[in-house]
Design an enzyme around this catalytic site. Sequence first.
Site, PDB file in Angstrom:
ATOM      1  N   TYR A  72     -39.184 -22.350   2.542  1.00 60.98           N
ATOM      2  CA  TYR A  72     -39.645 -22.453   3.933  1.00 60.98           C
ATOM      3  C   TYR A  72     -41.144 -22.738   4.003  1.00 60.98           C
ATOM      4  CZ  TYR A  72     -40.051 -21.550   8.907  1.00 60.98           C
ATOM      5  OH  TYR A  72     -40.282 -21.685  10.243  1.00 60.98           O
ATOM      6  N   PHE A 124     -47.065 -49.067  20.779  1.00 62.34           N
ATOM      7  CA  PHE A 124     -45.608 -49.008  20.654  1.00 62.34           C
ATOM      8  C   PHE A 124     -45.037 -48.187  21.814  1.00 62.34           C
ATOM      9  CE2 PHE A 124     -41.636 -47.211  18.930  1.00 62.34           C
ATOM     10  CZ  PHE A 124     -40.950 -48.400  18.831  1.00 62.34           C
ATOM     11  N   ASP A 125     -43.751 -48.406  22.142  1.00 63.93           N
ATOM     12  CA  ASP A 125     -43.209 -47.774  23.358  1.00 63.93           C
ATOM     13  C   ASP A 125     -43.248 -46.245  23.339  1.00 63.93           C
ATOM     14  OD1 ASP A 125     -41.205 -47.791  21.460  1.00 63.93           O
ATOM     15  OD2 ASP A 125     -39.576 -48.192  22.849  1.00 63.93           O
ATOM     16  N   ASP A 215     -52.187 -45.942  14.140  1.00 65.14           N
ATOM     17  CA  ASP A 215     -50.736 -45.788  14.043  1.00 65.14           C
ATOM     18  C   ASP A 215     -50.318 -46.647  12.846  1.00 65.14           C
ATOM     19  OD1 ASP A 215     -48.007 -46.088  14.277  1.00 65.14           O
ATOM     20  OD2 ASP A 215     -48.019 -46.535  16.418  1.00 65.14           O
ATOM     21  N   ALA A 217     -47.500 -46.997  10.855  1.00 66.42           N
ATOM     22  CA  ALA A 217     -46.101 -47.152  10.437  1.00 66.42           C
ATOM     23  C   ALA A 217     -45.936 -48.276   9.402  1.00 66.42           C
ATOM     24  CB  ALA A 217     -45.226 -47.426  11.662  1.00 66.42           C
ATOM     25  N   LYS A 258     -40.774 -46.465   8.046  1.00 65.56           N
ATOM     26  CA  LYS A 258     -41.071 -47.879   7.795  1.00 65.56           C
ATOM     27  C   LYS A 258     -41.653 -48.007   6.382  1.00 65.56           C
ATOM     28  CE  LYS A 258     -40.879 -47.753  12.463  1.00 65.56           C
ATOM     29  NZ  LYS A 258     -40.667 -46.524  13.242  1.00 65.56           N
ATOM     30  N   HIS A 450     -34.562 -48.186  27.911  1.00 66.03           N
ATOM     31  CA  HIS A 450     -33.761 -49.173  27.172  1.00 66.03           C
ATOM     32  C   HIS A 450     -32.727 -48.532  26.246  1.00 66.03           C
ATOM     33  CE1 HIS A 450     -36.060 -49.540  23.150  1.00 66.03           C
ATOM     34  NE2 HIS A 450     -36.444 -48.433  23.719  1.00 66.03           N
TER      35      HIS A 450
HETATM   36  N1  F0G Z   1     -45.354 -46.486  16.075  1.00 64.49           N
HETATM   37  C1  F0G Z   1     -44.846 -47.691  15.762  1.00 64.49           C
HETATM   38  C2  F0G Z   1     -45.738 -48.855  15.540  1.00 64.49           C
HETATM   39  C3  F0G Z   1     -43.453 -47.835  15.651  1.00 64.49           C
HETATM   40  O1  F0G Z   1     -42.949 -49.034  15.354  1.00 64.49           O
HETATM   41  C4  F0G Z   1     -42.618 -46.704  15.847  1.00 64.49           C
HETATM   42  C5  F0G Z   1     -41.185 -46.809  15.756  1.00 64.49           C
HETATM   43  C6  F0G Z   1     -43.212 -45.481  16.168  1.00 64.49           C
HETATM   44  C7  F0G Z   1     -44.591 -45.402  16.262  1.00 64.49           C
HETATM   45  C8  F0G Z   1     -42.397 -44.244  16.411  1.00 64.49           C
HETATM   46  O2  F0G Z   1     -41.865 -43.780  15.225  1.00 64.49           O
HETATM   47  O3  F0G Z   1     -39.369 -44.053  15.468  1.00 64.49           O
HETATM   48  O4  F0G Z   1     -40.371 -42.645  13.671  1.00 64.49           O
HETATM   49  O5  F0G Z   1     -40.425 -41.890  16.011  1.00 64.49           O
HETATM   50  N2  F0G Z   1     -40.574 -47.881  15.734  1.00 64.49           N
HETATM   51  C9  F0G Z   1     -39.145 -48.087  15.554  1.00 64.49           C
HETATM   52  C10 F0G Z   1     -38.830 -49.549  15.705  1.00 64.49           C
HETATM   53  C11 F0G Z   1     -38.276 -47.215  16.375  1.00 64.49           C
HETATM   54  O6  F0G Z   1     -37.642 -49.872  15.766  1.00 64.49           O
HETATM   55  O7  F0G Z   1     -39.738 -50.364  15.728  1.00 64.49           O
HETATM   56  P1  F0G Z   1     -40.427 -43.055  15.090  1.00 64.49           P
END
Ligand code: F0G
Length: 458
Positions: A72, A124-125, A215, A217, A258, A450
């Site tokens: 843990y 990102f969304d 960010d 990813a 990613k 979406h």
């Molecule tokens: N930032 C970026 C640039 C992303 O592409 C994503 C996720 C996130 C943050 C959020 O991360 O999904 O691990 O919670 N992108 C995915 C996509 C969902 O399909 O592009 P997460």
Amino acid sequence: MKLPHIPPYKTKVVEPVYFKTKEERAAKIKEVNYNLFNLHSDWVVVDLMTDSGTGAMSEQQWAEIMLGDESYAGSESYFKLIRSVRDIMGFEFVAPTHQGRAAENILFSAVVKEGDVVPGNAHFDTTKGHIEFRKAKAVDCTIDEAFDTSIDHPFKGNIDLEKLEAVIKEYGKERIPFINITVTCNTVGGQPVSLANIREVSELANREGIPVYMDIARYAENAYFIKTREVGYSDKSIREIVTEMFQDVQVVWMSAKKDGLVNIGGFIALHDAALYEKLGQFTIIYEGFITYGGMSGRAMGALAEGLQEGVEFDYLNDRVQQVAYLGEKLKSYGIPIQDPVGGHALYIDAKRMLPNVPQSQFPAQLLGIEAYIEGGVRGVEIGTLLADKDPVTGEERFPEMELLRLAIPRRVYSLPHMDYVAATMANIKEKSANLTTGLKIIKQADILRHFTVQLEKI
Ligand code: F0G
């Protein structure tokens, strides 16, 4: 004869693909209200919905799964993860989270408050969602070239310094907790940010006393593009470039699904001990104890290894070449895509591909539906549906671009799959003039609609 390029891996385990008829798929997609997220995966032939968490792990990563320490607190797998992040990225503190948006939730809980403004390149969304959820505002300062898919520019993810300066002037630096750079910039097409741009943004931020957050990813893919596109970097290693990318950055957060080459995971990494301590409070409330933050020990071990593999040049070269291969194929069939091709996905310009479908009828979603029916190819809409309604006015927001994204999972598909996808899109192109009506919404959520939206054909 020059030997052709081949992937730097071979297959040890395979997964079956199931085939259905076009008629069966047409009936199924109607049944699930024209929402591609509602499909069971065995109804999909080539799944390009996302490159997030969909990659294949290596044998070394699977070995780490067996070595996972599930204690843990203070698990050895956590320390492996910290050592790996420090080694590649140079940050002292690492807060694991179960994925990227959890990192956003924790980080923004600590630093974003109502009325704040977060400028950056097309957020990102989920990033935008977490900012807006806190009644703050995300302002897009991406260069204009990013929004014309036909313009060739090596770094379409770059931030426009004038736009950024204007935002700082308009809102005042007190209201700006950080400037956000997303590498690569997913929303405008997986487009990279140059080191020159990162440096310029950091200099401006330094002068104003505003921190820079990233960010990250797809940071390794971004480093690959710097190496292959930016003058002066061809002889530098990916690791050297990564070091330079993060030199003036205070905090990074990563969806490790990613470039971390894992199926689940994420983290926040930073230099500031006081902020790290503050994050810990939120980690404990939202994710779990600070030494696992929502990840299992085995998942942290696999990530520690995946991060190392993710910055290997041969891996990245193969990865980006595969995406580029599909891009070239699509272009040869006259399919309009975001050019040049980005790191992880192809972005088909639905405004140009389906010019007779009005933007208010979700042309990119329609294109996604057609691709599914035609070949069982599942992409994702990056357009008006994703943009959500304006949280303040409740009005529809029409983004500049209406895209269908075909994201390529890492180390999963082979070139014949890419040929199949290109042929699917070519068949749609042939009948595109006859596609004149799109879709309308019958049910939607207030935020991130979406994922769950229900649609019908007009
Ligand atoms: N930032 C970026 C640039 C992303 O592409 C994503 C996720 C996130 C943050 C959020 O991360 O999904 O691990 O919670 N992108 C995915 C996509 C969902 O399909 O592009 P997460």
